[in-house]
Structure formats: structure tokens, C-alpha cells
Scaffold this motif. Sequence first.
Motif, PDB file in Angstrom:
ATOM      1  N   ALA A 150       0.892  -1.269  -0.032  1.00 27.69           N
ATOM      2  CA  ALA A 150       0.067   0.012   0.114  1.00 27.69           C
ATOM      3  C   ALA A 150       0.877   1.247   0.043  1.00 27.69           C
ATOM      4  O   ALA A 150       1.554   1.611   1.096  1.00 27.69           O
ATOM      5  CB  ALA A 150      -0.649   0.039   1.434  1.00 27.69           C
ATOM      6  N   VAL A 151       1.134   1.889  -1.232  1.00 32.82           N
ATOM      7  CA  VAL A 151       1.880   3.083  -1.535  1.00 32.82           C
ATOM      8  C   VAL A 151       0.925   4.215  -1.743  1.00 32.82           C
ATOM      9  O   VAL A 151       0.078   3.979  -2.760  1.00 32.82           O
ATOM     10  CB  VAL A 151       2.902   3.060  -2.415  1.00 32.82           C
ATOM     11  N   SER A 152       0.542   5.220  -0.806  1.00 31.59           N
ATOM     12  CA  SER A 152      -0.592   5.949  -1.155  1.00 31.59           C
ATOM     13  C   SER A 152      -0.127   7.376  -1.850  1.00 31.59           C
ATOM     14  O   SER A 152      -0.995   7.982  -2.190  1.00 31.59           O
ATOM     15  CB  SER A 152      -1.338   6.430   0.156  1.00 31.59           C
ATOM     16  N   ASP A 153       1.156   7.627  -1.857  1.00 31.09           N
ATOM     17  CA  ASP A 153       1.714   8.844  -2.525  1.00 31.09           C
ATOM     18  C   ASP A 153       3.036   8.635  -2.840  1.00 31.09           C
ATOM     19  O   ASP A 153       4.103   8.041  -2.046  1.00 31.09           O
ATOM     20  CB  ASP A 153       1.368   9.959  -1.680  1.00 31.09           C
ATOM     21  N   ALA A 154       3.659   9.485  -3.864  1.00 31.15           N
ATOM     22  CA  ALA A 154       5.072   9.442  -4.280  1.00 31.15           C
ATOM     23  C   ALA A 154       5.436  11.147  -4.096  1.00 31.15           C
ATOM     24  O   ALA A 154       4.765  11.698  -4.964  1.00 31.15           O
ATOM     25  CB  ALA A 154       5.278   8.998  -5.581  1.00 31.15           C
ATOM     26  N   LEU A 155       6.199  11.341  -3.125  1.00 31.82           N
ATOM     27  CA  LEU A 155       6.369  12.682  -3.164  1.00 31.82           C
ATOM     28  C   LEU A 155       7.899  13.208  -3.550  1.00 31.82           C
ATOM     29  O   LEU A 155       8.962  12.258  -3.588  1.00 31.82           O
ATOM     30  CB  LEU A 155       6.636  13.087  -1.680  1.00 31.82           C
ATOM     31  N   PHE A 156       8.086  14.059  -4.424  1.00 30.48           N
ATOM     32  CA  PHE A 156       9.284  14.495  -5.086  1.00 30.48           C
ATOM     33  C   PHE A 156      10.194  15.290  -4.215  1.00 30.48           C
ATOM     34  O   PHE A 156       9.245  16.334  -3.641  1.00 30.48           O
ATOM     35  CB  PHE A 156       9.186  15.106  -6.453  1.00 30.48           C
ATOM     36  N   THR A 157      11.420  14.972  -3.865  1.00 29.03           N
ATOM     37  CA  THR A 157      12.026  15.726  -3.166  1.00 29.03           C
ATOM     38  C   THR A 157      13.327  16.798  -3.917  1.00 29.03           C
ATOM     39  O   THR A 157      13.710  17.713  -3.465  1.00 29.03           O
ATOM     40  CB  THR A 157      12.955  15.026  -1.942  1.00 29.03           C
ATOM     41  N   ASP A 158      13.479  15.956  -4.864  1.00 27.78           N
ATOM     42  CA  ASP A 158      14.433  16.750  -5.858  1.00 27.78           C
ATOM     43  C   ASP A 158      13.593  16.648  -7.352  1.00 27.78           C
ATOM     44  O   ASP A 158      13.105  15.675  -7.475  1.00 27.78           O
ATOM     45  CB  ASP A 158      15.805  16.309  -5.952  1.00 27.78           C
ATOM     46  N   PHE A 159      13.590  17.443  -8.353  1.00 27.39           N
ATOM     47  CA  PHE A 159      13.048  17.302  -9.472  1.00 27.39           C
ATOM     48  C   PHE A 159      13.636  18.332 -10.717  1.00 27.39           C
ATOM     49  O   PHE A 159      13.539  19.606 -10.672  1.00 27.39           O
ATOM     50  CB  PHE A 159      11.640  17.524  -9.453  1.00 27.39           C
ATOM     51  N   ILE A 160      14.820  17.663 -11.425  1.00 33.41           N
ATOM     52  CA  ILE A 160      15.635  18.407 -12.334  1.00 33.41           C
ATOM     53  C   ILE A 160      15.238  17.795 -13.735  1.00 33.41           C
ATOM     54  O   ILE A 160      15.489  16.738 -13.911  1.00 33.41           O
ATOM     55  CB  ILE A 160      16.856  18.652 -11.836  1.00 33.41           C
TER      56      ILE A 160
END
Length: 162
Positions: A150-160
Amino acid sequence: MTTSTATPPAKTGSKKLLWIIVALLVVLVGLACAGGAWYFLKGDTSAEAHVAEQAPPAPVPVFVELKPFTVNLNDGSGRILYIGITLKAEGEEAAAILREQMPEVRNRILMVLTGQQGDQLTTPAGKQALAQALIGAFEQPFNGDTSSVAVSDALFTDFIVQ
């Protein structure tokens, strides 16, 4: 004939009675307001207790931080994506499975990332679509288990995107 200029004595009893009646009315209105406030603000505690007994407590989300990824994008222009991801797992058990299966977790994420177009990832809607695709990568169970993680969200900590 004599005329009397004396005024008749004032009725002090009637003024006193009027003040007593006004004071009683003020007290009664105050009591009515207090009773109404108590009645409407007390709530229905029996219904709340019944709902609390039926609903199991929601699992506390646990965040699993992954090492950053650097991947070539699938748009033929040689663009690359550097991205840091933290997965929001539903409970400690799901987070433990993600940590145990980290090579497969990273592989699933890499497969999703390498299929992305650079132009799509530069928009907020494209980033949201990528997050949904990453969540969808965990709907299949690991190693033939019958249940998915159960993975409810994918959060981006770095995005380039370069």
C-alpha cells in the motif's frame, strides 16, 4: 375654600414590584439562553462513541526515502531527469516490505521514469501524472505474494529536467 397644593404620595410599592418583575425576566431569559446553549452544544455523544467503536484506526503513514535517480528520458533529445522520491507507505508493515525489496522497488521506479517525455515533466500536470504512475507501479505484489504494497503517494524531493 382652601386649595391644597400637596402632591399625592407616590406609590413606591408599585415601582419596587416593577423592578422585581424586570429582574426576574432578565434571570429567566439568561437561564433560557444557557439551557439552549447546553442543549445544542452538548452533541450526541452516544452516536460518536458508536462510530468510534466501528471504525478501525487508520494506519499511520510511514515515509520511505529513496536515493536520487538520474535517468535518460525517452524523447530522443538526450535530456536527463534527476529526481529524488519519497514513498508514503500505509503503515510500518508496508514500509518494511519496501525496504526489504529495495532493488525491485528501484527497478520499478526506473522503468516508469525512463518511459517519460521531458516536455510532459515540466508541467505541474505532468508531474502529477508521473506521481500517479509511480503509485501504480506498486499495485503488483512483490515476489509472487498475493497482496500488493500500500503506497498512497509518491513525493518528489528533487526534480530537475535538463
